[in-house]
Design an enzyme around this catalytic site. Structure first.
Site, mmCIF file in Angstrom:
data_model
loop_
_atom_site.group_PDB
_atom_site.id
_atom_site.type_symbol
_atom_site.label_atom_id
_atom_site.label_comp_id
_atom_site.label_asym_id
_atom_site.label_seq_id
_atom_site.Cartn_x
_atom_site.Cartn_y
_atom_site.Cartn_z
ATOM 1 N N HIS A 14 0.940 -0.965 0.601
ATOM 2 C CA HIS A 14 0.455 -0.092 0.196
ATOM 3 C C HIS A 14 1.038 0.808 0.214
ATOM 4 O O HIS A 14 2.290 1.159 0.127
ATOM 5 C CB HIS A 14 -0.994 0.087 1.443
ATOM 6 C CG HIS A 14 -0.251 0.343 2.577
ATOM 7 N ND1 HIS A 14 -1.134 1.016 3.825
ATOM 8 C CD2 HIS A 14 1.331 0.598 2.878
ATOM 9 C CE1 HIS A 14 -0.393 1.417 4.406
ATOM 10 N NE2 HIS A 14 0.950 0.767 4.462
ATOM 11 N N CYS A 33 6.132 6.551 3.829
ATOM 12 C CA CYS A 33 4.391 5.339 3.551
ATOM 13 C C CYS A 33 3.870 5.783 2.836
ATOM 14 O O CYS A 33 3.302 5.581 2.296
ATOM 15 C CB CYS A 33 3.769 5.857 5.511
ATOM 16 S SG CYS A 33 4.671 5.422 6.232
ATOM 17 N N HIS A 39 4.753 0.014 -0.613
ATOM 18 C CA HIS A 39 5.595 -0.436 0.680
ATOM 19 C C HIS A 39 5.069 -2.065 0.949
ATOM 20 O O HIS A 39 3.646 -1.860 0.861
ATOM 21 C CB HIS A 39 6.251 0.990 1.496
ATOM 22 C CG HIS A 39 5.584 0.678 2.437
ATOM 23 N ND1 HIS A 39 4.443 2.103 2.078
ATOM 24 C CD2 HIS A 39 5.033 0.501 3.662
ATOM 25 C CE1 HIS A 39 3.882 2.109 3.062
ATOM 26 N NE2 HIS A 39 3.099 1.233 3.957
ATOM 27 N N HIS A 41 3.520 -4.906 3.802
ATOM 28 C CA HIS A 41 3.559 -5.005 5.353
ATOM 29 C C HIS A 41 3.203 -6.492 5.569
ATOM 30 O O HIS A 41 2.424 -7.157 4.673
ATOM 31 C CB HIS A 41 2.263 -4.601 6.211
ATOM 32 C CG HIS A 41 2.701 -2.558 7.075
ATOM 33 N ND1 HIS A 41 3.753 -2.346 7.195
ATOM 34 C CD2 HIS A 41 2.405 -2.193 5.571
ATOM 35 C CE1 HIS A 41 3.871 -0.964 6.656
ATOM 36 N NE2 HIS A 41 3.216 -0.812 6.078
ATOM 37 N N ASP A 79 -5.089 -10.704 0.655
ATOM 38 C CA ASP A 79 -3.296 -11.451 0.637
ATOM 39 C C ASP A 79 -3.010 -11.423 -0.825
ATOM 40 O O ASP A 79 -2.932 -11.680 -1.707
ATOM 41 C CB ASP A 79 -3.376 -13.229 1.055
ATOM 42 C CG ASP A 79 -2.085 -12.956 1.413
ATOM 43 O OD1 ASP A 79 -1.287 -12.832 2.201
ATOM 44 O OD2 ASP A 79 -1.739 -14.304 1.333
ATOM 45 N N HIS A 80 -1.669 -10.645 -0.683
ATOM 46 C CA HIS A 80 -0.398 -10.825 -1.692
ATOM 47 C C HIS A 80 -1.026 -9.523 -2.544
ATOM 48 O O HIS A 80 -1.242 -9.237 -4.038
ATOM 49 C CB HIS A 80 -0.450 -11.837 -2.629
ATOM 50 C CG HIS A 80 0.902 -12.694 -2.149
ATOM 51 N ND1 HIS A 80 0.360 -13.592 -0.348
ATOM 52 C CD2 HIS A 80 2.122 -13.070 -1.436
ATOM 53 C CE1 HIS A 80 1.755 -13.834 0.089
ATOM 54 N NE2 HIS A 80 2.640 -13.665 -0.625
ATOM 55 N N GLU A 127 -0.443 -4.183 12.291
ATOM 56 C CA GLU A 127 0.556 -3.560 10.643
ATOM 57 C C GLU A 127 1.422 -4.211 10.416
ATOM 58 O O GLU A 127 2.524 -4.005 9.444
ATOM 59 C CB GLU A 127 0.195 -1.867 10.313
ATOM 60 C CG GLU A 127 0.960 -1.771 8.543
ATOM 61 C CD GLU A 127 1.033 0.323 8.652
ATOM 62 O OE1 GLU A 127 1.415 0.597 9.081
ATOM 63 O OE2 GLU A 127 -0.178 0.339 7.770
HETATM 64 N N1 LIG Z 1 -2.398 5.893 13.173
HETATM 65 C C1 LIG Z 1 -1.944 5.354 11.814
HETATM 66 N N2 LIG Z 1 -0.478 5.772 11.584
HETATM 67 C C2 LIG Z 1 0.342 5.386 11.045
HETATM 68 C C3 LIG Z 1 -0.017 4.101 9.949
HETATM 69 C C4 LIG Z 1 -1.711 3.958 10.156
HETATM 70 O O1 LIG Z 1 -2.286 2.862 9.631
HETATM 71 N N3 LIG Z 1 -2.489 4.042 11.177
HETATM 72 N N4 LIG Z 1 0.793 3.835 9.467
HETATM 73 C C5 LIG Z 1 1.611 4.125 8.633
HETATM 74 C C6 LIG Z 1 3.157 3.501 7.486
HETATM 75 O O2 LIG Z 1 2.222 2.827 7.188
HETATM 76 C C7 LIG Z 1 3.971 2.574 8.304
HETATM 77 O O3 LIG Z 1 4.082 1.705 7.217
HETATM 78 C C8 LIG Z 1 4.521 2.430 9.520
HETATM 79 O O4 LIG Z 1 5.702 1.784 9.677
HETATM 80 P P1 LIG Z 1 6.988 2.642 10.532
HETATM 81 O O5 LIG Z 1 6.667 3.829 11.595
HETATM 82 O O6 LIG Z 1 8.035 1.930 9.329
HETATM 83 O O7 LIG Z 1 6.586 1.262 11.652
HETATM 84 P P2 LIG Z 1 7.640 0.701 11.866
HETATM 85 O O8 LIG Z 1 6.819 -0.395 13.013
HETATM 86 O O9 LIG Z 1 7.982 -0.438 10.860
HETATM 87 O O10 LIG Z 1 8.077 1.595 12.805
HETATM 88 P P3 LIG Z 1 9.728 1.540 13.706
HETATM 89 O O11 LIG Z 1 10.003 3.132 13.887
HETATM 90 O O12 LIG Z 1 10.872 1.469 12.721
HETATM 91 O O13 LIG Z 1 9.436 1.386 14.894
HETATM 92 C C9 LIG Z 1 2.224 4.961 10.095
HETATM 93 N N5 LIG Z 1 1.081 5.716 11.114
#
Ligand SMILES: Nc1nc2c(c(=O)[nH]1)N=C([C@H](O)[C@H](O)COP(=O)(O)OP(=O)(O)OP(=O)(O)O)CN2
Length: 138
Positions: A14, A33, A39, A41, A79-80, A127
């Protein structure tokens, strides 16, 4: 009241993108994002139902039947897949975890009621291993 849960998982691509904003604003608000080339998940979905155990089976719900239902109506659809492009129930919606889980609820709640006396209690959607949302239908 007993709470019974099933974990399912799916992988999907997404991007977070508000079509009313410029690319610069999307990048400013959503950071990586908002990457235009997507990217992915590894999502984990926990479905919790509540009810009383049936005296003849001891089950609140048959978890095998619950799994089959979740896979048929949710997992096979996402999925996928690319959540922004391939999933009809996410059309015109921001592909956030919050919006996903609310759409999952609309799909699952009536279908669980069709197969069981148990009721959907909550959906928890991871996620990433560190980011999750939980929804109780209200
Ligand atoms: N309230 C929300 N905030 C965020 C969402 C969401 O769906 N709801 N989504 C994202 C992004 O899609 C993103 O992929 C999140 O990635 P990231 O911040 O890198 O997550 P990690 O846990 O892998 O990150 P670290 O910082 O390495 O722990 C963002 N916000």
């Amino acid at each position: 009241m007993i709470y019974v849960s099933r974990l399912e998982h799916f992988n999907a691509a997404h991007k977070l993108h508000n079509p009313n904003w410029s690319l610069a604003k999307n990048k400013e608000v959503f950071g990586p994002c908002a990457n235009v080339n997507w990217h992915g998940h590894n999502y984990e979905l926990i479905v919790t139902v509540k009810g009383k155990p049936d005296p003849e089976t001891g089950f609140v719900i048959d978890l095998k039947k619950l799994s089959t239902l979740i896979r048929k109506h949710i997992i096979e659809k996402v999925d996928h897949k690319n959540l922004n492009l391939d999933v009809p129930f996410m059309e015109d919606k921001l592909a956030s975890t919050e919006n996903l889980v609310m759409e999952f609820w609309k799909i699952l709640e009536p279908r669980i009621a069709e197969i069981s006396k148990a009721r959907l209690h909550s959906l928890k959607l991871y996620e990433t291993p560190r980011n999750y949302v939980e929804y109780f239908g209200e």
